[in-house]
Design a protein around this motif. Sequence first.
Motif, PDB file in Angstrom:
ATOM      1  N   MET A   1     -96.650 -37.761 -41.727  1.00 23.86           N
ATOM      2  CA  MET A   1     -96.684 -36.527 -41.116  1.00 23.86           C
ATOM      3  C   MET A   1     -95.789 -35.637 -41.811  1.00 23.86           C
ATOM      4  N   SER A   2     -95.602 -35.643 -42.874  1.00 27.52           N
ATOM      5  CA  SER A   2     -94.756 -34.633 -43.889  1.00 27.52           C
ATOM      6  C   SER A   2     -95.553 -33.099 -43.642  1.00 27.52           C
ATOM      7  N   THR A   3     -94.287 -32.156 -43.713  1.00 31.12           N
ATOM      8  CA  THR A   3     -94.735 -30.892 -44.002  1.00 31.12           C
ATOM      9  C   THR A   3     -94.190 -30.272 -45.424  1.00 31.12           C
ATOM     10  N   ASP A   4     -95.309 -29.571 -45.872  1.00 33.70           N
ATOM     11  CA  ASP A   4     -94.923 -29.127 -47.179  1.00 33.70           C
ATOM     12  C   ASP A   4     -93.684 -27.954 -46.946  1.00 33.70           C
ATOM     13  N   VAL A   5     -92.486 -28.179 -47.960  1.00 35.03           N
ATOM     14  CA  VAL A   5     -91.227 -27.366 -47.943  1.00 35.03           C
ATOM     15  C   VAL A   5     -91.685 -26.433 -49.066  1.00 35.03           C
ATOM     16  N   VAL A   6     -91.349 -24.987 -48.838  1.00 38.35           N
ATOM     17  CA  VAL A   6     -91.406 -24.227 -49.929  1.00 38.35           C
ATOM     18  C   VAL A   6     -90.026 -23.804 -50.679  1.00 38.35           C
ATOM     19  N   LEU A   7     -88.784 -23.713 -49.826  1.00 39.07           N
ATOM     20  CA  LEU A   7     -87.590 -23.600 -50.246  1.00 39.07           C
ATOM     21  C   LEU A   7     -86.987 -25.080 -50.830  1.00 39.07           C
ATOM     22  N   PRO A   8     -86.634 -24.953 -52.104  1.00 40.19           N
ATOM     23  CA  PRO A   8     -86.529 -26.338 -52.692  1.00 40.19           C
ATOM     24  C   PRO A   8     -85.177 -26.869 -52.126  1.00 40.19           C
ATOM     25  N   ASP A   9     -84.002 -26.093 -51.497  1.00 38.79           N
ATOM     26  CA  ASP A   9     -82.811 -26.672 -51.089  1.00 38.79           C
ATOM     27  C   ASP A   9     -82.892 -26.730 -49.568  1.00 38.79           C
ATOM     28  N   LEU A  10     -84.207 -26.710 -48.830  1.00 36.89           N
ATOM     29  CA  LEU A  10     -84.064 -26.596 -47.215  1.00 36.89           C
ATOM     30  C   LEU A  10     -83.654 -28.058 -46.860  1.00 36.89           C
ATOM     31  N   ASP A  11     -83.949 -28.982 -47.827  1.00 35.90           N
ATOM     32  CA  ASP A  11     -83.654 -30.353 -47.021  1.00 35.90           C
ATOM     33  C   ASP A  11     -82.282 -30.674 -47.072  1.00 35.90           C
ATOM     34  N   SER A  12     -81.661 -30.434 -48.057  1.00 39.41           N
ATOM     35  CA  SER A  12     -80.266 -30.521 -48.071  1.00 39.41           C
ATOM     36  C   SER A  12     -79.231 -29.773 -47.066  1.00 39.41           C
ATOM     37  N   ARG A  13     -79.796 -28.481 -46.905  1.00 38.27           N
ATOM     38  CA  ARG A  13     -79.351 -27.832 -45.660  1.00 38.27           C
ATOM     39  C   ARG A  13     -79.663 -28.297 -44.483  1.00 38.27           C
ATOM     40  N   LEU A  14     -80.776 -28.832 -44.246  1.00 30.62           N
ATOM     41  CA  LEU A  14     -80.968 -29.320 -43.014  1.00 30.62           C
ATOM     42  C   LEU A  14     -80.322 -30.875 -42.759  1.00 30.62           C
ATOM     43  N   ALA A  15     -79.920 -31.629 -44.000  1.00 34.87           N
ATOM     44  CA  ALA A  15     -79.232 -32.852 -43.706  1.00 34.87           C
ATOM     45  C   ALA A  15     -77.847 -32.510 -43.196  1.00 34.87           C
ATOM     46  N   GLU A  16     -77.342 -31.449 -43.514  1.00 33.47           N
ATOM     47  CA  GLU A  16     -76.090 -31.266 -43.190  1.00 33.47           C
ATOM     48  C   GLU A  16     -75.974 -30.692 -41.478  1.00 33.47           C
ATOM     49  N   VAL A  17     -76.954 -30.028 -41.149  1.00 32.41           N
ATOM     50  CA  VAL A  17     -76.828 -29.687 -39.868  1.00 32.41           C
ATOM     51  C   VAL A  17     -77.298 -30.962 -38.918  1.00 32.41           C
ATOM     52  N   THR A  18     -78.343 -31.835 -39.349  1.00 32.28           N
ATOM     53  CA  THR A  18     -78.730 -32.944 -38.520  1.00 32.28           C
ATOM     54  C   THR A  18     -77.417 -33.945 -38.580  1.00 32.28           C
ATOM     55  N   ALA A  19     -76.852 -34.308 -39.610  1.00 30.69           N
ATOM     56  CA  ALA A  19     -75.739 -35.004 -39.478  1.00 30.69           C
ATOM     57  C   ALA A  19     -74.612 -34.334 -38.551  1.00 30.69           C
ATOM     58  N   VAL A  20     -74.446 -33.312 -38.427  1.00 31.65           N
ATOM     59  CA  VAL A  20     -73.518 -32.809 -37.182  1.00 31.65           C
ATOM     60  C   VAL A  20     -74.088 -32.852 -35.884  1.00 31.65           C
ATOM     61  N   THR A  21     -75.255 -32.748 -35.857  1.00 31.88           N
ATOM     62  CA  THR A  21     -76.106 -32.813 -34.561  1.00 31.88           C
ATOM     63  C   THR A  21     -76.050 -34.177 -33.927  1.00 31.88           C
ATOM     64  N   GLU A  22     -76.242 -35.087 -34.915  1.00 29.08           N
ATOM     65  CA  GLU A  22     -76.314 -36.520 -34.516  1.00 29.08           C
ATOM     66  C   GLU A  22     -74.809 -36.892 -34.000  1.00 29.08           C
ATOM     67  N   ALA A  23     -73.823 -36.407 -34.626  1.00 24.77           N
ATOM     68  CA  ALA A  23     -72.474 -36.855 -34.184  1.00 24.77           C
ATOM     69  C   ALA A  23     -72.100 -36.513 -32.950  1.00 24.77           C
ATOM     70  N   HIS A  24     -72.505 -35.412 -32.411  1.00 19.30           N
ATOM     71  CA  HIS A  24     -72.310 -34.763 -31.109  1.00 19.30           C
ATOM     72  C   HIS A  24     -73.323 -34.867 -30.165  1.00 19.30           C
ATOM     73  N   LEU A  25     -74.543 -35.587 -30.373  1.00 15.12           N
ATOM     74  CA  LEU A  25     -75.488 -35.754 -29.361  1.00 15.12           C
ATOM     75  C   LEU A  25     -75.163 -35.981 -28.120  1.00 15.12           C
ATOM     76  N   ALA A  26     -74.454 -37.403 -28.111  1.00 12.30           N
ATOM     77  CA  ALA A  26     -74.326 -38.176 -26.978  1.00 12.30           C
ATOM     78  C   ALA A  26     -73.288 -37.138 -26.072  1.00 12.30           C
ATOM     79  N   ARG A  27     -72.475 -36.505 -26.531  1.00 13.98           N
ATOM     80  CA  ARG A  27     -71.527 -35.421 -25.812  1.00 13.98           C
ATOM     81  C   ARG A  27     -72.191 -34.264 -25.232  1.00 13.98           C
ATOM     82  N   THR A  28     -72.997 -33.630 -25.933  1.00 19.00           N
ATOM     83  CA  THR A  28     -73.640 -32.552 -25.580  1.00 19.00           C
ATOM     84  C   THR A  28     -74.509 -32.859 -24.412  1.00 19.00           C
TER      85      THR A  28
END
Length: 389
Positions: free
Chosen positions: A1-28
């Motif tokens: 279920m992949s989705t085509d990504v136009v911006l070449p660096d979108l994945d790396s930006r999202l990886a940073e956000v998701t890592a932060v999100t996961e780290a605080h998920l239980a508390r939020t």
Amino acid sequence: MSTDVVLPDLDSRLAEVTAVTEAHLARTDRDAVFPVEALAALRRTGLLGLLVPTAHGGLGGTARDLVAATSTLGRADLSVAMVFAMHCQQAAALVRYADRRLAASLLPRVAGGEVYLASVTTEAGKGGHLGTADARLTGSGGLLEIDRFAPVVTGGAHADGFLVTMRAAGDATAHEVSLVYADREQLSVEASGDWQPMGMRASHSVPLRLTGRVPAHHIVGTPGRFHEIAADVFGPLAHLGWSAAWLGTAAGALSRVLRMLRSPAGRERFDVGSELLLTRLSRSRQRLDTVHALLQQALATVEAGADLSRPARQLLLNSLKITASEQCPAAVDDLVEAVGLRHGYLKDSPTRLELAVRDLRSAGLNYHNDRLHLADGRLTLRDQGVTFA
């Protein structure tokens, strides 16, 4: 279920956000607090400017990038995904409809991560219906007076700017709605009540009262004609973004279940050859593939720049929202039945199915499906030939 990504660096930006999100998920989730750390990561990575043109310092992303990013964030936390999708919806409205002066001053700030945008469309008695407004714009001398109460404002207590629907000035009817932008510093922002929902706890959608003054050029689009923005931007991007968020959350749940089943501990606990288990996994995947296919069809229709006012295209977009809001929770429920009490119902399971169930229960209520079915019934009557987008 992949989705085509136009911006070449979108994945790396999202990886940073998701890592932060996961780290605080239980508390939020536990404390029902806004994910300020994830928002800081969205600012830092430039993702708040995903849909802002490069001429204004943004990433110049497209609706396809929005869908891909929101789905990825949904795998980590549905609240963060919805906060992001709704901000991008607001940014897109500014890109297409803001006055030249407003765009020149505001869009670079959005692109730079300075301005997180909140949407103020709800009113007591009408919910999130976009076609009417009770609170009226007033003012004189080039300034507009805003006095607005909204019972639900996602992330509003943490927003830097607000896009607010108001009844147009003068003797305008309730259906003559204007969209107005206000910086937080131009308003008195008073939060009231508490936010203790079943799910979507980190979205922190508390009631707000906004009062203040803004320049007249802060009206976005033609005064009294917000319905054009709703049809062109708000509706399509809401249905694409919300559906991508719900799909991401359900897909993340399925992925975690599959990893658990294929792990050494999972192989000891579960009979992966069980016909009942395999059937439930199949049904869950089938539901997600159905939503994904409909999402891609609706996305292609929006990307094509087609006239979205045609009944068949409105029906497609509404069908996407309804189908995604029904099938994504059903897919997760299939997984709960498949893995049982320990990994399907308890909070401490690494599958996080309990959280996904609670969060996705809100999907059908987010601009209620009943309201969309009524609209679709009227649209269906207009399409006697039963055409398709």
